[in-house]
Design a protein around this motif. Structure first.
Motif, PDB file in Angstrom:
ATOM      1  N   GLU A 122       0.832  -1.201   0.000  1.00 21.76           N
ATOM      2  CA  GLU A 122       0.000   0.000   0.000  1.00 21.76           C
ATOM      3  C   GLU A 122       0.871   1.258   0.000  1.00 21.76           C
ATOM      4  O   GLU A 122       0.572   2.245  -0.692  1.00 21.76           O
ATOM      5  CB  GLU A 122      -0.918  -0.007   1.215  1.00 21.76           C
ATOM      6  N   GLN A 123       1.969   1.215   0.753  1.00 22.53           N
ATOM      7  CA  GLN A 123       2.886   2.351   0.792  1.00 22.53           C
ATOM      8  C   GLN A 123       3.550   2.565  -0.574  1.00 22.53           C
ATOM      9  O   GLN A 123       3.696   3.709  -1.048  1.00 22.53           O
ATOM     10  CB  GLN A 123       3.962   2.124   1.860  1.00 22.53           C
ATOM     11  N   VAL A 124       3.951   1.455  -1.209  1.00 22.88           N
ATOM     12  CA  VAL A 124       4.546   1.534  -2.544  1.00 22.88           C
ATOM     13  C   VAL A 124       3.544   2.153  -3.522  1.00 22.88           C
ATOM     14  O   VAL A 124       3.874   3.049  -4.307  1.00 22.88           O
ATOM     15  CB  VAL A 124       4.974   0.133  -3.038  1.00 22.88           C
ATOM     16  N   PHE A 125       2.309   1.687  -3.466  1.00 25.91           N
ATOM     17  CA  PHE A 125       1.262   2.173  -4.367  1.00 25.91           C
ATOM     18  C   PHE A 125       1.001   3.661  -4.163  1.00 25.91           C
ATOM     19  O   PHE A 125       0.892   4.435  -5.120  1.00 25.91           O
ATOM     20  CB  PHE A 125      -0.017   1.365  -4.136  1.00 25.91           C
ATOM     21  N   ASN A 126       0.911   4.093  -2.913  1.00 28.25           N
ATOM     22  CA  ASN A 126       0.652   5.500  -2.610  1.00 28.25           C
ATOM     23  C   ASN A 126       1.794   6.393  -3.099  1.00 28.25           C
ATOM     24  O   ASN A 126       1.562   7.500  -3.615  1.00 28.25           O
ATOM     25  CB  ASN A 126       0.442   5.692  -1.107  1.00 28.25           C
ATOM     26  N   ASN A 127       3.036   5.923  -2.927  1.00 32.87           N
ATOM     27  CA  ASN A 127       4.178   6.696  -3.419  1.00 32.87           C
ATOM     28  C   ASN A 127       4.187   6.745  -4.948  1.00 32.87           C
ATOM     29  O   ASN A 127       4.538   7.765  -5.543  1.00 32.87           O
ATOM     30  CB  ASN A 127       5.490   6.088  -2.920  1.00 32.87           C
ATOM     31  N   ALA A 128       3.794   5.638  -5.584  1.00 34.09           N
ATOM     32  CA  ALA A 128       3.744   5.592  -7.044  1.00 34.09           C
ATOM     33  C   ALA A 128       2.693   6.567  -7.573  1.00 34.09           C
ATOM     34  O   ALA A 128       2.885   7.205  -8.613  1.00 34.09           O
ATOM     35  CB  ALA A 128       3.450   4.178  -7.521  1.00 34.09           C
ATOM     36  N   ARG A 129       1.589   6.696  -6.867  1.00 34.27           N
ATOM     37  CA  ARG A 129       0.535   7.624  -7.282  1.00 34.27           C
ATOM     38  C   ARG A 129       1.038   9.069  -7.287  1.00 34.27           C
ATOM     39  O   ARG A 129       0.635   9.873  -8.129  1.00 34.27           O
ATOM     40  CB  ARG A 129      -0.676   7.507  -6.357  1.00 34.27           C
ATOM     41  N   LYS A 130       1.930   9.394  -6.352  1.00 28.86           N
ATOM     42  CA  LYS A 130       2.448  10.760  -6.250  1.00 28.86           C
ATOM     43  C   LYS A 130       3.252  11.163  -7.494  1.00 28.86           C
ATOM     44  O   LYS A 130       3.365  12.354  -7.806  1.00 28.86           O
ATOM     45  CB  LYS A 130       3.312  10.905  -5.002  1.00 28.86           C
ATOM     46  N   ILE A 131       3.812  10.165  -8.181  1.00 30.75           N
ATOM     47  CA  ILE A 131       4.592  10.458  -9.387  1.00 30.75           C
ATOM     48  C   ILE A 131       3.875   9.931 -10.627  1.00 30.75           C
ATOM     49  O   ILE A 131       4.489   9.732 -11.689  1.00 30.75           O
ATOM     50  CB  ILE A 131       6.021   9.874  -9.300  1.00 30.75           C
ATOM     51  N   ASP A 132       2.568   9.695 -10.483  1.00 32.71           N
ATOM     52  CA  ASP A 132       1.720   9.274 -11.613  1.00 32.71           C
ATOM     53  C   ASP A 132       2.214   7.980 -12.254  1.00 32.71           C
ATOM     54  O   ASP A 132       2.252   7.842 -13.472  1.00 32.71           O
ATOM     55  CB  ASP A 132       1.647  10.384 -12.664  1.00 32.71           C
ATOM     56  N   CYS A 133       2.558   7.006 -11.405  1.00 32.86           N
ATOM     57  CA  CYS A 133       3.052   5.725 -11.915  1.00 32.86           C
ATOM     58  C   CYS A 133       2.245   4.542 -11.381  1.00 32.86           C
ATOM     59  O   CYS A 133       2.763   3.424 -11.293  1.00 32.86           O
ATOM     60  CB  CYS A 133       4.522   5.528 -11.552  1.00 32.86           C
ATOM     61  N   ALA A 134       0.988   4.787 -11.012  1.00 34.98           N
ATOM     62  CA  ALA A 134       0.195   3.708 -10.416  1.00 34.98           C
ATOM     63  C   ALA A 134      -0.877   3.175 -11.358  1.00 34.98           C
ATOM     64  O   ALA A 134      -1.801   2.488 -10.937  1.00 34.98           O
ATOM     65  CB  ALA A 134      -0.459   4.206  -9.127  1.00 34.98           C
ATOM     66  N   LYS A 135      -0.737   3.483 -12.651  1.00 29.95           N
ATOM     67  CA  LYS A 135      -1.815   3.139 -13.580  1.00 29.95           C
ATOM     68  C   LYS A 135      -1.890   1.648 -13.896  1.00 29.95           C
ATOM     69  O   LYS A 135      -2.925   1.157 -14.324  1.00 29.95           O
ATOM     70  CB  LYS A 135      -1.662   3.934 -14.868  1.00 29.95           C
ATOM     71  N   PHE A 136      -0.801   0.898 -13.707  1.00 28.00           N
ATOM     72  CA  PHE A 136      -0.797  -0.500 -14.135  1.00 28.00           C
ATOM     73  C   PHE A 136      -1.076  -1.505 -13.009  1.00 28.00           C
ATOM     74  O   PHE A 136      -1.222  -2.692 -13.277  1.00 28.00           O
ATOM     75  CB  PHE A 136       0.573  -0.859 -14.749  1.00 28.00           C
ATOM     76  N   ILE A 137      -1.143  -1.051 -11.782  1.00 30.05           N
ATOM     77  CA  ILE A 137      -1.069  -2.019 -10.686  1.00 30.05           C
ATOM     78  C   ILE A 137      -1.854  -1.573  -9.464  1.00 30.05           C
ATOM     79  O   ILE A 137      -2.117  -0.376  -9.274  1.00 30.05           O
ATOM     80  CB  ILE A 137       0.430  -2.239 -10.325  1.00 30.05           C
ATOM     81  N   LYS A 138      -2.237  -2.547  -8.642  1.00 33.23           N
ATOM     82  CA  LYS A 138      -2.866  -2.321  -7.343  1.00 33.23           C
ATOM     83  C   LYS A 138      -2.020  -3.013  -6.276  1.00 33.23           C
ATOM     84  O   LYS A 138      -1.236  -3.927  -6.590  1.00 33.23           O
ATOM     85  CB  LYS A 138      -4.284  -2.902  -7.324  1.00 33.23           C
ATOM     86  N   PRO A 139      -2.159  -2.604  -5.005  1.00 36.19           N
ATOM     87  CA  PRO A 139      -1.368  -3.240  -3.944  1.00 36.19           C
ATOM     88  C   PRO A 139      -1.501  -4.757  -3.931  1.00 36.19           C
ATOM     89  O   PRO A 139      -0.517  -5.475  -3.714  1.00 36.19           O
ATOM     90  CB  PRO A 139      -1.931  -2.605  -2.660  1.00 36.19           C
ATOM     91  N   ARG A 140      -2.709  -5.265  -4.200  1.00 33.88           N
ATOM     92  CA  ARG A 140      -2.912  -6.721  -4.164  1.00 33.88           C
ATOM     93  C   ARG A 140      -2.115  -7.426  -5.270  1.00 33.88           C
ATOM     94  O   ARG A 140      -1.713  -8.584  -5.111  1.00 33.88           O
ATOM     95  CB  ARG A 140      -4.397  -7.050  -4.306  1.00 33.88           C
ATOM     96  N   ASP A 141      -1.873  -6.714  -6.392  1.00 37.42           N
ATOM     97  CA  ASP A 141      -1.095  -7.319  -7.479  1.00 37.42           C
ATOM     98  C   ASP A 141       0.359  -7.499  -7.060  1.00 37.42           C
ATOM     99  O   ASP A 141       1.012  -8.484  -7.429  1.00 37.42           O
ATOM    100  CB  ASP A 141      -1.163  -6.450  -8.732  1.00 37.42           C
ATOM    101  N   ILE A 142       0.873  -6.514  -6.308  1.00 41.46           N
ATOM    102  CA  ILE A 142       2.256  -6.610  -5.830  1.00 41.46           C
ATOM    103  C   ILE A 142       2.392  -7.792  -4.884  1.00 41.46           C
ATOM    104  O   ILE A 142       3.329  -8.598  -4.993  1.00 41.46           O
ATOM    105  CB  ILE A 142       2.676  -5.307  -5.121  1.00 41.46           C
ATOM    106  N   VAL A 143       1.443  -7.899  -3.967  1.00 40.00           N
ATOM    107  CA  VAL A 143       1.488  -8.991  -2.982  1.00 40.00           C
ATOM    108  C   VAL A 143       1.321 -10.344  -3.662  1.00 40.00           C
ATOM    109  O   VAL A 143       1.995 -11.323  -3.314  1.00 40.00           O
ATOM    110  CB  VAL A 143       0.390  -8.792  -1.909  1.00 40.00           C
ATOM    111  N   ALA A 144       0.440 -10.394  -4.665  1.00 39.90           N
ATOM    112  CA  ALA A 144       0.186 -11.656  -5.365  1.00 39.90           C
ATOM    113  C   ALA A 144       1.347 -12.060  -6.254  1.00 39.90           C
ATOM    114  O   ALA A 144       1.467 -13.226  -6.655  1.00 39.90           O
ATOM    115  CB  ALA A 144      -1.087 -11.544  -6.191  1.00 39.90           C
TER     116      ALA A 144
END
Length: 298
Positions: free
Chosen positions: A7-29
């Motif tokens: 979730e922290q990775v995802f939130n930081n990615a959103r700040k630099i507009d890099c969260a379009k391809f993924i969700k936190p659950r995808d990283i964990v999975a």
């Protein structure tokens, strides 16, 4: 906790507009395709690499594989400044999205983006839909596209893909030349006179007699023209003078094309076209430089 960290990775990615391809659950999975797309997007946005020097830039951005026309079309598309960068004109155009971006760039407002599929990764059916829409717009622009459909684009059919891209590039060439002439076609003599007058006004002695002038093969006149459009833009320590060998002519041609792109010119030709004196391609190059020069008040 993996979920909290993701979730922290995802939130930081959103700040630099890099969260379009993924969700936190995808990283964990551990979804390999989505994770690869996520990392590639991060690298593309913030690679952390040093800015290239002019000498390094002179040898970049020129596709080395594929047919000559495919390389020319790829260079043209990349000179439009679109995202994503096209590395392979057949593979990267399969989803139709780049084609539609090209169309909208050269004919602003033509594409109804509500009809366009933009999800990534994109299902083949959606890719074909985008391709069909690109062909539909091409026909509205009076292109000859008999027997070409979205399935051909999605399949990466080289002959049919090139047929569509060639007509897009030709349409863009004509558009640029009309812009240079203020809405009316500009004559070759007007282009030649504008170029010679501008170079002469900058204090240089090179000139062109026409687009078949063999002296243009060295690119020295074009380098003078670029420097006249924006004074001090050319680093003359990188220029071969005289350019009395094929490799020196090629280096000069690559340099002037890259500098022209940085000026904002649309590129319709390859370095080889300059070195071989291809007059029709050289005409498009001068036309593009003239369009940029006019915008800068030259």
């Amino acid at each position: 906790d993996h979920n909290k960290r993701a979730e922290q990775v995802f939130n930081n990615a959103r700040k630099i507009d890099c969260a379009k391809f993924i969700k936190p659950r995808d990283i964990v999975a551990g979804n390999p395709k989505l994770n690869m797309a996520f990392v590639a997007n991060l690298f593309n946005t913030l690679p952390g690499l040093d800015v290239l020097e002019e000498a390094e830039l002179a040898n970049l951005d020129f596709p080395e594989t594929g047919s000559r026309e495919a390389r020319a079309f790829q260079l043209w598309i990349n000179s439009l400044g679109l995202d994503p960068y096209v590395h392979n004109i057949f593979d990267d155009l399969r989803d139709g999205l780049v084609l539609l971006k090209v169309i909208d760039k050269i004919n602003p407002g033509t594409v109804n983006w509500k009809r366009v599929n933009t999800n990534s990764p994109m299902h083949r059916i959606k890719q074909v839909e985008n391709g069909n829409y690109a062909v539909e717009i091409g026909k509205e622009l009076k292109f000859s596209l008999v027997g070409i459909g979205g399935v051909d684009i999605a399949d990466g059919n080289e002959t049919l893909t090139l047929a569509l891209v060639w007509q897009l590039m030709r349409h863009h060439v004509l558009t640029v030349l009309k812009e240079v002439g203020g809405g009316a076609p500009v004559s070759e003599q007007q282009m030649i006179k504008w170029s010679n007058d501008l170079v002469q006004s900058s204090g240089k002695t090179t000139k062109m007699t026409g687009f078949k002038d063999s002296s243009l093969k060295t690119s020295q006149f074009f380098l003078d023209l670029v420097d006249a459009i924006r004074k001090g833009f050319v680093d003359w320590s990188l220029v071969h003078d005289p350019a009395d060998e094929v490799n020196k002519c090629m280096d000069n041609a690559k340099l002037v094309i890259n500098l022209s792109r940085k000026l904002g010119a649309t590129i319709f030709l390859l370095p080889e076209d300059i070195c071989e004196g291809k007059d029709k391609m050289i005409l498009t190059f001068v036309g593009s430089l003239m369009a940029v020069g006019r915008k800068e008040g030259k």
